[in-house]
Design a protein around this motif. Structure first.
Motif, PDB file in Angstrom:
ATOM      1  N   THR A   1     -56.108   2.189  -6.403  1.00  0.00           N
ATOM      2  CA  THR A   1     -56.315   3.061  -5.243  1.00  0.00           C
ATOM      3  C   THR A   1     -55.144   2.936  -4.260  1.00  0.00           C
ATOM      4  O   THR A   1     -55.261   2.344  -3.186  1.00  0.00           O
ATOM      5  N   VAL A   2     -54.016   3.499  -4.669  1.00  0.00           N
ATOM      6  CA  VAL A   2     -52.830   3.555  -3.816  1.00  0.00           C
ATOM      7  C   VAL A   2     -52.234   4.950  -3.942  1.00  0.00           C
ATOM      8  O   VAL A   2     -52.625   5.730  -4.811  1.00  0.00           O
ATOM      9  N   ASP A   3     -51.288   5.258  -3.063  1.00  0.00           N
ATOM     10  CA  ASP A   3     -50.523   6.485  -3.222  1.00  0.00           C
ATOM     11  C   ASP A   3     -49.072   6.101  -3.495  1.00  0.00           C
ATOM     12  O   ASP A   3     -48.761   4.929  -3.703  1.00  0.00           O
ATOM     13  N   ALA A   4     -48.189   7.078  -3.505  1.00  0.00           N
ATOM     14  CA  ALA A   4     -46.800   6.815  -3.899  1.00  0.00           C
ATOM     15  C   ALA A   4     -46.098   5.840  -2.966  1.00  0.00           C
ATOM     16  O   ALA A   4     -45.198   5.112  -3.390  1.00  0.00           O
ATOM     17  N   THR A   5     -46.500   5.789  -1.697  1.00  0.00           N
ATOM     18  CA  THR A   5     -45.839   4.865  -0.768  1.00  0.00           C
ATOM     19  C   THR A   5     -46.389   3.443  -0.877  1.00  0.00           C
ATOM     20  O   THR A   5     -45.699   2.494  -0.545  1.00  0.00           O
ATOM     21  N   GLY A   6     -47.618   3.310  -1.360  1.00  0.00           N
ATOM     22  CA  GLY A   6     -48.254   1.990  -1.391  1.00  0.00           C
ATOM     23  C   GLY A   6     -48.160   1.256  -2.709  1.00  0.00           C
ATOM     24  O   GLY A   6     -48.509   0.077  -2.788  1.00  0.00           O
ATOM     25  N   ALA A   7     -47.706   1.917  -3.759  1.00  0.00           N
ATOM     26  CA  ALA A   7     -47.633   1.292  -5.084  1.00  0.00           C
ATOM     27  C   ALA A   7     -46.533   0.231  -5.110  1.00  0.00           C
ATOM     28  O   ALA A   7     -45.374   0.524  -4.823  1.00  0.00           O
ATOM     29  N   GLN A   8     -46.911  -0.981  -5.461  1.00  0.00           N
ATOM     30  CA  GLN A   8     -45.949  -2.085  -5.525  1.00  0.00           C
ATOM     31  C   GLN A   8     -45.395  -2.188  -6.950  1.00  0.00           C
ATOM     32  O   GLN A   8     -45.814  -3.005  -7.755  1.00  0.00           O
ATOM     33  N   VAL A   9     -44.435  -1.320  -7.225  1.00  0.00           N
ATOM     34  CA  VAL A   9     -43.846  -1.202  -8.556  1.00  0.00           C
ATOM     35  C   VAL A   9     -42.341  -0.986  -8.414  1.00  0.00           C
ATOM     36  O   VAL A   9     -41.826  -0.780  -7.314  1.00  0.00           O
ATOM     37  N   ASP A  10     -41.638  -1.015  -9.542  1.00  0.00           N
ATOM     38  CA  ASP A  10     -40.194  -0.771  -9.518  1.00  0.00           C
ATOM     39  C   ASP A  10     -39.874   0.702  -9.272  1.00  0.00           C
ATOM     40  O   ASP A  10     -38.866   1.035  -8.642  1.00  0.00           O
ATOM     41  N   LEU A  11     -40.727   1.587  -9.819  1.00  0.00           N
ATOM     42  CA  LEU A  11     -40.528   3.021  -9.649  1.00  0.00           C
ATOM     43  C   LEU A  11     -41.872   3.675  -9.369  1.00  0.00           C
ATOM     44  O   LEU A  11     -42.784   3.599 -10.186  1.00  0.00           O
ATOM     45  N   SER A  12     -41.984   4.305  -8.199  1.00  0.00           N
ATOM     46  CA  SER A  12     -43.214   5.002  -7.825  1.00  0.00           C
ATOM     47  C   SER A  12     -42.958   6.500  -7.921  1.00  0.00           C
ATOM     48  O   SER A  12     -41.967   7.002  -7.392  1.00  0.00           O
ATOM     49  N   CYS A  13     -43.843   7.199  -8.619  1.00  0.00           N
ATOM     50  CA  CYS A  13     -43.643   8.631  -8.877  1.00  0.00           C
ATOM     51  C   CYS A  13     -44.732   9.459  -8.192  1.00  0.00           C
ATOM     52  O   CYS A  13     -45.900   9.081  -8.191  1.00  0.00           O
ATOM     53  N   ALA A  14     -44.329  10.583  -7.651  1.00  0.00           N
ATOM     54  CA  ALA A  14     -45.267  11.527  -7.045  1.00  0.00           C
ATOM     55  C   ALA A  14     -45.004  12.904  -7.616  1.00  0.00           C
ATOM     56  O   ALA A  14     -43.849  13.278  -7.860  1.00  0.00           O
ATOM     57  N   CYS A  15     -46.059  13.650  -7.842  1.00  0.00           N
ATOM     58  CA  CYS A  15     -45.933  15.011  -8.354  1.00  0.00           C
ATOM     59  C   CYS A  15     -46.017  15.997  -7.189  1.00  0.00           C
ATOM     60  O   CYS A  15     -46.785  15.792  -6.250  1.00  0.00           O
TER      61      CYS A  15
ATOM     62  N   ALA B   1     -42.004  10.767 -16.063  1.00  0.00           N
ATOM     63  CA  ALA B   1     -41.960   9.511 -15.305  1.00  0.00           C
ATOM     64  C   ALA B   1     -41.626   8.334 -16.214  1.00  0.00           C
ATOM     65  O   ALA B   1     -40.856   7.436 -15.836  1.00  0.00           O
ATOM     66  N   LEU B   2     -42.189   8.342 -17.410  1.00  0.00           N
ATOM     67  CA  LEU B   2     -41.930   7.259 -18.358  1.00  0.00           C
ATOM     68  C   LEU B   2     -40.468   7.272 -18.803  1.00  0.00           C
ATOM     69  O   LEU B   2     -39.825   6.216 -18.898  1.00  0.00           O
ATOM     70  N   ARG B   3     -39.929   8.447 -19.069  1.00  0.00           N
ATOM     71  CA  ARG B   3     -38.525   8.542 -19.477  1.00  0.00           C
ATOM     72  C   ARG B   3     -37.590   8.035 -18.389  1.00  0.00           C
ATOM     73  O   ARG B   3     -36.647   7.276 -18.660  1.00  0.00           O
ATOM     74  N   VAL B   4     -37.840   8.439 -17.148  1.00  0.00           N
ATOM     75  CA  VAL B   4     -36.973   8.010 -16.048  1.00  0.00           C
ATOM     76  C   VAL B   4     -37.124   6.506 -15.822  1.00  0.00           C
ATOM     77  O   VAL B   4     -36.130   5.796 -15.595  1.00  0.00           O
ATOM     78  N   GLY B   5     -38.355   5.993 -15.893  1.00  0.00           N
ATOM     79  CA  GLY B   5     -38.565   4.555 -15.761  1.00  0.00           C
ATOM     80  C   GLY B   5     -37.802   3.793 -16.827  1.00  0.00           C
ATOM     81  O   GLY B   5     -37.190   2.746 -16.557  1.00  0.00           O
ATOM     82  N   HIS B   6     -37.816   4.319 -18.043  1.00  0.00           N
ATOM     83  CA  HIS B   6     -37.079   3.694 -19.143  1.00  0.00           C
ATOM     84  C   HIS B   6     -35.577   3.697 -18.865  1.00  0.00           C
ATOM     85  O   HIS B   6     -34.895   2.672 -19.045  1.00  0.00           O
ATOM     86  N   LEU B   7     -35.052   4.827 -18.422  1.00  0.00           N
ATOM     87  CA  LEU B   7     -33.621   4.932 -18.149  1.00  0.00           C
ATOM     88  C   LEU B   7     -33.185   3.981 -17.032  1.00  0.00           C
ATOM     89  O   LEU B   7     -32.050   3.490 -17.038  1.00  0.00           O
ATOM     90  N   ARG B   8     -34.094   3.713 -16.097  1.00  0.00           N
ATOM     91  CA  ARG B   8     -33.775   2.797 -14.989  1.00  0.00           C
ATOM     92  C   ARG B   8     -34.037   1.341 -15.337  1.00  0.00           C
ATOM     93  O   ARG B   8     -33.750   0.454 -14.525  1.00  0.00           O
ATOM     94  N   GLY B   9     -34.599   1.080 -16.517  1.00  0.00           N
ATOM     95  CA  GLY B   9     -34.908  -0.291 -16.893  1.00  0.00           C
ATOM     96  C   GLY B   9     -36.041  -0.882 -16.077  1.00  0.00           C
ATOM     97  O   GLY B   9     -36.122  -2.094 -15.879  1.00  0.00           O
ATOM     98  N   ALA B  10     -36.946  -0.037 -15.598  1.00  0.00           N
ATOM     99  CA  ALA B  10     -38.063  -0.502 -14.761  1.00  0.00           C
ATOM    100  C   ALA B  10     -39.056  -1.307 -15.593  1.00  0.00           C
ATOM    101  O   ALA B  10     -39.276  -1.020 -16.774  1.00  0.00           O
ATOM    102  N   ARG B  11     -39.664  -2.281 -14.961  1.00  0.00           N
ATOM    103  CA  ARG B  11     -40.731  -3.054 -15.608  1.00  0.00           C
ATOM    104  C   ARG B  11     -42.109  -2.544 -15.196  1.00  0.00           C
ATOM    105  O   ARG B  11     -43.087  -2.766 -15.901  1.00  0.00           O
ATOM    106  N   SER B  12     -42.165  -1.869 -14.061  1.00  0.00           N
ATOM    107  CA  SER B  12     -43.444  -1.340 -13.593  1.00  0.00           C
ATOM    108  C   SER B  12     -43.231   0.043 -12.999  1.00  0.00           C
ATOM    109  O   SER B  12     -42.263   0.287 -12.282  1.00  0.00           O
ATOM    110  N   VAL B  13     -44.163   0.949 -13.335  1.00  0.00           N
ATOM    111  CA  VAL B  13     -44.080   2.340 -12.883  1.00  0.00           C
ATOM    112  C   VAL B  13     -45.472   2.791 -12.457  1.00  0.00           C
ATOM    113  O   VAL B  13     -46.471   2.444 -13.095  1.00  0.00           O
ATOM    114  N   ALA B  14     -45.546   3.577 -11.390  1.00  0.00           N
ATOM    115  CA  ALA B  14     -46.810   4.175 -10.950  1.00  0.00           C
ATOM    116  C   ALA B  14     -46.603   5.668 -10.798  1.00  0.00           C
ATOM    117  O   ALA B  14     -45.497   6.131 -10.494  1.00  0.00           O
ATOM    118  N   ILE B  15     -47.683   6.421 -11.008  1.00  0.00           N
ATOM    119  CA  ILE B  15     -47.596   7.870 -10.814  1.00  0.00           C
ATOM    120  C   ILE B  15     -48.836   8.388 -10.092  1.00  0.00           C
ATOM    121  O   ILE B  15     -49.961   8.016 -10.417  1.00  0.00           O
TER     122      ILE B  15
END
Length: 205
Positions: A25-39, A119-133
């Motif tokens: 229960t977070v939004d794009a600003t609150g997700a504690q991840v390497d890459l947070s995605c918003a549509c 989002a998964l492709r971009v996370g992969h290209l950035r070498g992210a370990r955690s992604v939220a959408i």
């Protein structure tokens, strides 16, 4: 006296290819991840103002996201992307990816599935370990009885399978993502979690 912030709720969806999937229960600003995605769509339904997490993100960025859409610098066309380094204190994640969704009148679950894959492709290209959408469907004013959780999970699985295949062919690095988060509002959490868990079990069955 300010009201205390609501506690963040988390629920495990499952694990696939070493990636732990979770509903939070977070939004794009609150997700504690390497890459947070918003549509983001080209406009909201009936041209209403932004709402929910998308409005929160725009406010955190000083209204510049909405301004960019108005100016046409970011039109939010299907799978158009905008990678933002948020100002200090604006978001928990060091990078925010905004994914264009096109016209809300044209939305279908497949649209959201494609955004997850993006989002998964971009996370992969950035070498992210955690992604939220954050799907931003309700924030945009779209109300549909169609199942969207299953298609989004399928979009995730199909794209991760493709990345693993590309790696096995020597065409891409091994995926680094270990943790995947689907954002949701607190009011919908119990129902959404059950839907995701059922869809995951069906997909893995």
């Amino acid at each position: 006296m300010a009201a205390a912030a609501a506690a963040v709720e988390r629920g495990d969806i499952g694990q696939y290819r070493g990636v732990r999937l979770e509903l939070v229960t977070v939004d794009a600003t609150g997700a504690q991840v390497d890459l947070s995605c918003a549509c983001m769509f080209t406009h909201e339904v009936d041209h209403q103002p932004m709402a929910g997490g998308l409005a929160h993100l725009d406010a955190a960025l000083g209204g510049q996201l909405a301004q960019a859409r108005r100016d046409g610098a970011f039109r939010a066309q299907p799978l158009e992307t905008l990678l933002i380094t948020p100002p200090a204190g604006a978001a928990q994640a060091p990078a925010i990816l905004v994914i264009g969704m096109g016209h809300p009148e044209d939305w279908s679950p497949a649209t959201s599935a494609a955004a997850v894959a993006c989002a998964l492709r971009v996370g992969h290209l950035r070498g992210a370990r955690s992604v939220a959408i954050a799907p931003s469907i309700l924030d945009t004013g779209i109300h549909s009885d169609e199942d969207v959780n299953g298609p989004m999970l399928h979009g995730f699985k199909t794209q991760l399978d493709a990345l693993q295949q590309l790696h096995s062919l020597g065409l891409a690095a091994a995926p680094t993502i270990e943790h995947w988060v689907f954002d949701t509002g607190a009011a919908h959490f119990p129902h959404k979690l059950q839907q995701y868990q059922q869809a995951f079990a069906s997909m893995m069955g």
